[in-house]
Write a protein that holds these residues in place. Structure first.
Motif, mmCIF file in Angstrom:
data_model
loop_
_atom_site.group_PDB
_atom_site.id
_atom_site.type_symbol
_atom_site.label_atom_id
_atom_site.label_comp_id
_atom_site.label_asym_id
_atom_site.label_seq_id
_atom_site.Cartn_x
_atom_site.Cartn_y
_atom_site.Cartn_z
ATOM 1 N N ARG A 86 -14.544 -0.996 1.264
ATOM 2 C CA ARG A 86 -14.216 -2.407 1.041
ATOM 3 C C ARG A 86 -14.876 -2.941 -0.229
ATOM 4 O O ARG A 86 -14.264 -3.683 -0.989
ATOM 5 C CB ARG A 86 -14.640 -3.245 2.250
ATOM 6 C CG ARG A 86 -14.273 -4.704 2.037
ATOM 7 C CD ARG A 86 -14.886 -5.629 3.059
ATOM 8 N NE ARG A 86 -14.712 -6.992 2.593
ATOM 9 C CZ ARG A 86 -13.978 -7.898 3.194
ATOM 10 N NH1 ARG A 86 -13.332 -7.602 4.289
ATOM 11 N NH2 ARG A 86 -13.884 -9.114 2.701
ATOM 12 N N GLU A 87 -16.134 -2.550 -0.444
ATOM 13 C CA GLU A 87 -16.887 -3.026 -1.613
ATOM 14 C C GLU A 87 -16.165 -2.683 -2.918
ATOM 15 O O GLU A 87 -16.037 -3.522 -3.809
ATOM 16 C CB GLU A 87 -18.276 -2.380 -1.590
ATOM 17 C CG GLU A 87 -19.329 -3.147 -2.322
ATOM 18 C CD GLU A 87 -20.700 -2.518 -2.099
ATOM 19 O OE1 GLU A 87 -21.138 -1.775 -3.006
ATOM 20 O OE2 GLU A 87 -21.297 -2.746 -1.033
ATOM 21 N N ILE A 88 -15.692 -1.453 -3.014
ATOM 22 C CA ILE A 88 -14.997 -0.983 -4.222
ATOM 23 C C ILE A 88 -13.677 -1.728 -4.408
ATOM 24 O O ILE A 88 -13.376 -2.229 -5.493
ATOM 25 C CB ILE A 88 -14.746 0.543 -4.150
ATOM 26 C CG1 ILE A 88 -16.082 1.302 -4.219
ATOM 27 C CG2 ILE A 88 -13.815 1.000 -5.259
ATOM 28 C CD1 ILE A 88 -15.999 2.758 -3.826
ATOM 29 N N VAL A 89 -12.885 -1.825 -3.331
ATOM 30 C CA VAL A 89 -11.590 -2.506 -3.405
ATOM 31 C C VAL A 89 -11.797 -3.974 -3.777
ATOM 32 O O VAL A 89 -11.113 -4.505 -4.656
ATOM 33 C CB VAL A 89 -10.812 -2.385 -2.067
ATOM 34 C CG1 VAL A 89 -9.550 -3.227 -2.092
ATOM 35 C CG2 VAL A 89 -10.473 -0.924 -1.788
ATOM 36 N N VAL A 121 -6.670 2.618 6.540
ATOM 37 C CA VAL A 121 -7.956 2.146 6.014
ATOM 38 C C VAL A 121 -7.733 1.008 5.023
ATOM 39 O O VAL A 121 -8.383 -0.036 5.098
ATOM 40 C CB VAL A 121 -8.739 3.316 5.337
ATOM 41 C CG1 VAL A 121 -9.938 2.798 4.563
ATOM 42 C CG2 VAL A 121 -9.176 4.335 6.380
ATOM 43 N N ALA A 122 -6.793 1.199 4.097
ATOM 44 C CA ALA A 122 -6.491 0.170 3.099
ATOM 45 C C ALA A 122 -5.998 -1.106 3.779
ATOM 46 O O ALA A 122 -6.398 -2.215 3.401
ATOM 47 C CB ALA A 122 -5.455 0.685 2.105
ATOM 48 N N ARG A 123 -5.144 -0.949 4.781
ATOM 49 C CA ARG A 123 -4.618 -2.116 5.507
ATOM 50 C C ARG A 123 -5.768 -2.928 6.107
ATOM 51 O O ARG A 123 -5.810 -4.147 5.969
ATOM 52 C CB ARG A 123 -3.649 -1.666 6.613
ATOM 53 C CG ARG A 123 -3.197 -2.825 7.512
ATOM 54 C CD ARG A 123 -2.271 -2.355 8.616
ATOM 55 N NE ARG A 123 -0.934 -2.113 8.141
ATOM 56 C CZ ARG A 123 0.008 -3.051 8.013
ATOM 57 N NH1 ARG A 123 -0.256 -4.303 8.321
ATOM 58 N NH2 ARG A 123 1.204 -2.742 7.579
ATOM 59 N N ARG A 124 -6.687 -2.250 6.779
ATOM 60 C CA ARG A 124 -7.834 -2.949 7.398
ATOM 61 C C ARG A 124 -8.645 -3.724 6.364
ATOM 62 O O ARG A 124 -8.986 -4.889 6.569
ATOM 63 C CB ARG A 124 -8.753 -1.951 8.100
ATOM 64 C CG ARG A 124 -8.378 -1.747 9.522
ATOM 65 C CD ARG A 124 -9.524 -1.187 10.339
ATOM 66 N NE ARG A 124 -8.923 -0.527 11.481
ATOM 67 C CZ ARG A 124 -9.038 0.756 11.744
ATOM 68 N NH1 ARG A 124 -9.742 1.543 10.968
ATOM 69 N NH2 ARG A 124 -8.456 1.275 12.786
ATOM 70 N N ILE A 125 -8.961 -3.061 5.278
ATOM 71 C CA ILE A 125 -9.763 -3.690 4.217
ATOM 72 C C ILE A 125 -9.031 -4.899 3.649
ATOM 73 O O ILE A 125 -9.594 -5.984 3.532
ATOM 74 C CB ILE A 125 -10.072 -2.672 3.093
ATOM 75 C CG1 ILE A 125 -11.057 -1.615 3.597
ATOM 76 C CG2 ILE A 125 -10.619 -3.388 1.853
ATOM 77 C CD1 ILE A 125 -11.235 -0.428 2.657
ATOM 78 N N LEU A 126 -7.760 -4.715 3.293
ATOM 79 C CA LEU A 126 -6.998 -5.777 2.634
ATOM 80 C C LEU A 126 -6.661 -6.935 3.567
ATOM 81 O O LEU A 126 -6.651 -8.078 3.144
ATOM 82 C CB LEU A 126 -5.741 -5.192 1.993
ATOM 83 C CG LEU A 126 -6.042 -4.277 0.795
ATOM 84 C CD1 LEU A 126 -4.832 -3.428 0.455
ATOM 85 C CD2 LEU A 126 -6.493 -5.081 -0.404
ATOM 86 N N PHE A 135 -4.943 -10.502 2.763
ATOM 87 C CA PHE A 135 -3.682 -10.067 2.177
ATOM 88 C C PHE A 135 -2.709 -9.748 3.303
ATOM 89 O O PHE A 135 -3.100 -9.264 4.360
ATOM 90 C CB PHE A 135 -3.864 -8.802 1.319
ATOM 91 C CG PHE A 135 -4.394 -9.073 -0.051
ATOM 92 C CD1 PHE A 135 -3.525 -9.257 -1.116
ATOM 93 C CD2 PHE A 135 -5.756 -9.142 -0.276
ATOM 94 C CE1 PHE A 135 -4.009 -9.509 -2.389
ATOM 95 C CE2 PHE A 135 -6.256 -9.397 -1.546
ATOM 96 C CZ PHE A 135 -5.373 -9.584 -2.599
ATOM 97 N N GLU A 136 -1.436 -10.017 3.043
ATOM 98 C CA GLU A 136 -0.372 -9.582 3.935
ATOM 99 C C GLU A 136 0.037 -8.201 3.426
ATOM 100 O O GLU A 136 0.264 -8.023 2.225
ATOM 101 C CB GLU A 136 0.792 -10.566 3.826
ATOM 102 C CG GLU A 136 1.904 -10.315 4.806
ATOM 103 C CD GLU A 136 3.026 -11.329 4.625
ATOM 104 O OE1 GLU A 136 4.183 -10.891 4.548
ATOM 105 O OE2 GLU A 136 2.722 -12.545 4.526
ATOM 106 N N VAL A 181 0.863 -1.175 0.000
ATOM 107 C CA VAL A 181 0.000 0.000 0.000
ATOM 108 C C VAL A 181 0.904 1.230 0.000
ATOM 109 O O VAL A 181 1.688 1.429 0.928
ATOM 110 C CB VAL A 181 -0.941 0.015 1.237
ATOM 111 C CG1 VAL A 181 -1.776 1.292 1.258
ATOM 112 C CG2 VAL A 181 -1.830 -1.223 1.241
ATOM 113 N N VAL A 182 0.798 2.034 -1.066
ATOM 114 C CA VAL A 182 1.681 3.193 -1.237
ATOM 115 C C VAL A 182 0.845 4.464 -1.226
ATOM 116 O O VAL A 182 0.076 4.735 -2.154
ATOM 117 C CB VAL A 182 2.449 3.110 -2.581
ATOM 118 C CG1 VAL A 182 3.497 4.216 -2.650
ATOM 119 C CG2 VAL A 182 3.078 1.745 -2.769
#
Length: 121
Positions: free
Chosen positions: A108-111, A16-21, A26-27, A6-7
């Motif tokens: 989350r839905e979009i990702v 936010v991205a970390r939580r979703i992924l 995902f690691e 995540v960059v």
């Protein structure tokens, strides 16, 4: 477990991205600019990269161009995640090697939908 880098220069967006992924199994590795991201990729090439456009030091487009020139750099699925939404920006990202594009703010839905489209889940 698939690895995603995540960059983003925003710690909030990275969190936010970390939580979703992580919920999507995902690691996660994080970088706050394109140079840090390139350094991470040189250590271990991830399966996926969620990439911001506007960052200090090296922006997303510069990073993507550099990544694709690296050995193994053609492999990661790159999803741009940015506020830049005009067609010209999207076209430049795709030409530079992006696989998909997500607009901020995202959920989350979009990702999940985009990661499914590109075959990551």
């Amino acid at each position: 477990m698939k690895q995603c880098l995540v960059v983003d220069d925003s710690s909030v967006i990275r969190k936010v991205a970390r939580r979703i992924l992580e919920d999507m199994n995902f690691e996660i590795t994080e970088a706050e600019d394109g140079q840090q991201a390139l350094d991470e990729c040189r250590k271990t090439m991830p399966d996926a990269i969620l990439l911001d456009w506007n960052m200090p030091v090296m922006d997303g487009l510069e990073f993507l161009t550099s990544l694709r020139a690296e050995e193994g750099g053609e492999n990661p699925i790159v999803v741009f995640c940015t506020t830049e939404n005009d067609v010209a920006h999207i076209a430049r990202a795709i030409r530079a090697g992006a696989n998909e594009y997500i607009m901020k703010p995202f959920d989350r839905e979009i990702v999940e939908a985009k990661f499914q489209e590109v075959g990551l889940i």
